[in-house]
Design a protein around this motif. Sequence first.
Motif, PDB file in Angstrom:
ATOM      1  N   ASN A 141      40.536  37.382  16.103  1.00 31.00           N
ATOM      2  CA  ASN A 141      40.063  37.811  14.774  1.00 31.00           C
ATOM      3  C   ASN A 141      40.967  38.883  14.185  1.00 31.00           C
ATOM      4  O   ASN A 141      40.808  40.074  14.489  1.00 31.00           O
ATOM      5  CB  ASN A 141      38.617  38.289  14.862  1.00 31.00           C
ATOM      6  CG  ASN A 141      37.663  37.123  15.001  1.00 31.00           C
ATOM      7  OD1 ASN A 141      37.703  36.408  15.993  1.00 31.00           O
ATOM      8  ND2 ASN A 141      36.833  36.901  13.994  1.00 31.00           N
ATOM      9  N   HIS A 156      35.443  37.155   5.807  1.00 27.41           N
ATOM     10  CA  HIS A 156      35.565  37.799   7.118  1.00 27.41           C
ATOM     11  C   HIS A 156      34.655  39.015   7.250  1.00 27.41           C
ATOM     12  O   HIS A 156      34.435  39.744   6.286  1.00 27.41           O
ATOM     13  CB  HIS A 156      37.028  38.197   7.375  1.00 27.41           C
ATOM     14  CG  HIS A 156      37.920  37.007   7.500  1.00 27.41           C
ATOM     15  ND1 HIS A 156      38.786  36.625   6.511  1.00 27.41           N
ATOM     16  CD2 HIS A 156      38.053  36.103   8.498  1.00 27.41           C
ATOM     17  CE1 HIS A 156      39.418  35.527   6.891  1.00 27.41           C
ATOM     18  NE2 HIS A 156      38.995  35.185   8.090  1.00 27.41           N
ATOM     19  N   LEU A 157      34.187  39.198   8.466  1.00 29.32           N
ATOM     20  CA  LEU A 157      33.140  40.194   8.690  1.00 29.32           C
ATOM     21  C   LEU A 157      33.542  41.611   8.285  1.00 29.32           C
ATOM     22  O   LEU A 157      32.815  42.274   7.530  1.00 29.32           O
ATOM     23  CB  LEU A 157      32.719  40.173  10.173  1.00 29.32           C
ATOM     24  CG  LEU A 157      31.640  41.205  10.517  1.00 29.32           C
ATOM     25  CD1 LEU A 157      30.329  40.873   9.827  1.00 29.32           C
ATOM     26  CD2 LEU A 157      31.444  41.284  12.030  1.00 29.32           C
ATOM     27  N   SER A 181      25.287  40.221   5.301  1.00 30.58           N
ATOM     28  CA  SER A 181      24.401  39.255   5.960  1.00 30.58           C
ATOM     29  C   SER A 181      24.830  39.109   7.401  1.00 30.58           C
ATOM     30  O   SER A 181      26.021  38.947   7.675  1.00 30.58           O
ATOM     31  CB  SER A 181      24.498  37.886   5.286  1.00 30.58           C
ATOM     32  OG  SER A 181      24.095  37.972   3.950  1.00 30.58           O
ATOM     33  N   PHE A 230      24.774  36.675  10.373  1.00 31.51           N
ATOM     34  CA  PHE A 230      24.546  35.242  10.575  1.00 31.51           C
ATOM     35  C   PHE A 230      24.026  34.977  11.984  1.00 31.51           C
ATOM     36  O   PHE A 230      24.784  34.577  12.857  1.00 31.51           O
ATOM     37  CB  PHE A 230      25.833  34.462  10.325  1.00 31.51           C
ATOM     38  CG  PHE A 230      26.351  34.539   8.913  1.00 31.51           C
ATOM     39  CD1 PHE A 230      25.493  34.675   7.834  1.00 31.51           C
ATOM     40  CD2 PHE A 230      27.726  34.475   8.667  1.00 31.51           C
ATOM     41  CE1 PHE A 230      25.982  34.734   6.526  1.00 31.51           C
ATOM     42  CE2 PHE A 230      28.219  34.527   7.371  1.00 31.51           C
ATOM     43  CZ  PHE A 230      27.352  34.661   6.296  1.00 31.51           C
ATOM     44  N   ARG A 253      33.143  38.866  18.952  1.00 34.03           N
ATOM     45  CA  ARG A 253      34.504  38.449  18.588  1.00 34.03           C
ATOM     46  C   ARG A 253      35.512  39.485  19.087  1.00 34.03           C
ATOM     47  O   ARG A 253      35.175  40.657  19.286  1.00 34.03           O
ATOM     48  CB  ARG A 253      34.648  38.332  17.062  1.00 34.03           C
ATOM     49  CG  ARG A 253      33.835  37.200  16.449  1.00 34.03           C
ATOM     50  CD  ARG A 253      34.412  35.843  16.828  1.00 34.03           C
ATOM     51  NE  ARG A 253      33.664  34.734  16.254  1.00 34.03           N
ATOM     52  CZ  ARG A 253      32.585  34.182  16.812  1.00 34.03           C
ATOM     53  NH1 ARG A 253      32.115  34.643  17.954  1.00 34.03           N
ATOM     54  NH2 ARG A 253      31.993  33.161  16.235  1.00 34.03           N
ATOM     55  N   ARG A 286      25.508  30.603  11.054  1.00 35.35           N
ATOM     56  CA  ARG A 286      26.498  29.847  10.291  1.00 35.35           C
ATOM     57  C   ARG A 286      26.964  28.692  11.183  1.00 35.35           C
ATOM     58  O   ARG A 286      27.198  28.904  12.381  1.00 35.35           O
ATOM     59  CB  ARG A 286      27.660  30.794   9.964  1.00 35.35           C
ATOM     60  CG  ARG A 286      28.692  30.248   9.022  1.00 35.35           C
ATOM     61  CD  ARG A 286      29.712  31.318   8.631  1.00 35.35           C
ATOM     62  NE  ARG A 286      30.568  31.710   9.746  1.00 35.35           N
ATOM     63  CZ  ARG A 286      31.577  32.587   9.648  1.00 35.35           C
ATOM     64  NH1 ARG A 286      31.831  33.172   8.499  1.00 35.35           N
ATOM     65  NH2 ARG A 286      32.298  32.888  10.702  1.00 35.35           N
ATOM     66  N   ASP A 335      29.732  28.526  14.670  1.00 35.70           N
ATOM     67  CA  ASP A 335      30.092  29.836  15.237  1.00 35.70           C
ATOM     68  C   ASP A 335      29.758  29.874  16.732  1.00 35.70           C
ATOM     69  O   ASP A 335      28.581  29.870  17.103  1.00 35.70           O
ATOM     70  CB  ASP A 335      29.285  30.953  14.564  1.00 35.70           C
ATOM     71  CG  ASP A 335      29.954  31.501  13.322  1.00 35.70           C
ATOM     72  OD1 ASP A 335      31.176  31.333  13.181  1.00 35.70           O
ATOM     73  OD2 ASP A 335      29.251  32.119  12.505  1.00 35.70           O
TER      74      ASP A 335
END
Length: 326
Positions: free
Chosen positions: A173, A192-193, A209, A211, A224, A285, A288
């Motif tokens: 990531n 992207h987070l 949000s 997920f 991640r 999502r 994932d």
Amino acid sequence: MASTPSVLVVGGAGYIGSHMVKYLLRQGCDVVTYDNLSTGYRDAVLGGEFVLGDLADKAALEDLFSTHSFDGVVHFASFIQVGESVKEPAKYYENNVTNTLNLLNAMVKHEVKRFIFSSTAAVYGEPQYVPIDEAHPKQPINPYGKTKWMVEQILQDYDNAYGLKSIALRYFNAAGADPEGELGERHEPETHLIPLVLQAASGRRPHISVFGRDYDTPDGTCIRDYIHVADLADAHWLALQKLLGGSDSAAYNLGNGNGFSVQAVINAAREVTGRDIAVEDSPRRDGDPARLVANSLAARNALNWLPVRHDLDTIIQDAWRFESSR
Ligand code: UFG
């Protein structure tokens, strides 16, 4: 090869590409950026020559390669959204595969034989074990991951047939921003987070949000392996030098080997920013995996790569500096 190589950076106006251009300029390289600005920004290219062009345009590529002499090519230009790749596979196969072939064919024709390729952890698909090493089966579960794996396989054939040497770097990531604050992540739309969490902190978004909280992880949110974009640039430079030194083709994972959950990222962002970040729980999502963590020992050993901005707070601080400047 000159002591300071001449490098073509394809996609050098994008997130990781622009950090790479800055890095190469600092090494004293001659840098040419080739980018169609479909997702990149002209003002993110901090120096060198800029050529506005598309990889679908074979005549423009011919012109580029016949008017320049490159020691190596670093290729960042691709579409990267997993969900979009499921809905619009044609867009992904055309750009990520066909257009990459145009680039490789121009390289072969003009005898440029060193290639660094942006690959992804998505080539592995659903993890069969973690940390994931390079030997893990490659069973990508979406068109995005498939396009990257296809190109990796094409690269093996191009090495066999044409002697084109490549290193594929499989990012986990990618995160963070230029430690000097000049560059950062500017995806439109952002998916992207970390940038989304920081946009919630700065007030550009009402909330973040989450997920899914029902994953098989300690706090129920996905884990991640976040790797700083400056450490990625470093790995590309080391890989390029290795190829220029005569190394064989290879593929390496790039990650820190540390996993952080979505909730841990939000907690760290609250600490770093001093802001209250509103959270909304959302369903999972699609696609994932619960946990994606890299085993990057191969890159550490073969490239002498050592990620230095591995701390989650450092990654978030650098990204926050960029978000705050916007
Ligand atoms: N997430 C949220 N809320 C958001 C955005 C993300 O909870 O608003 C979660 C995701 O569900 C995931 C984690 O945060 O669990 C990280 O999501 P990102 O979208 O930031 O990154 P991904 O792990 O989905 O994707 C990354 C790269 C892809 C690559 C993939 C490898 O961005 O290019 O890893 O599987 F394909």
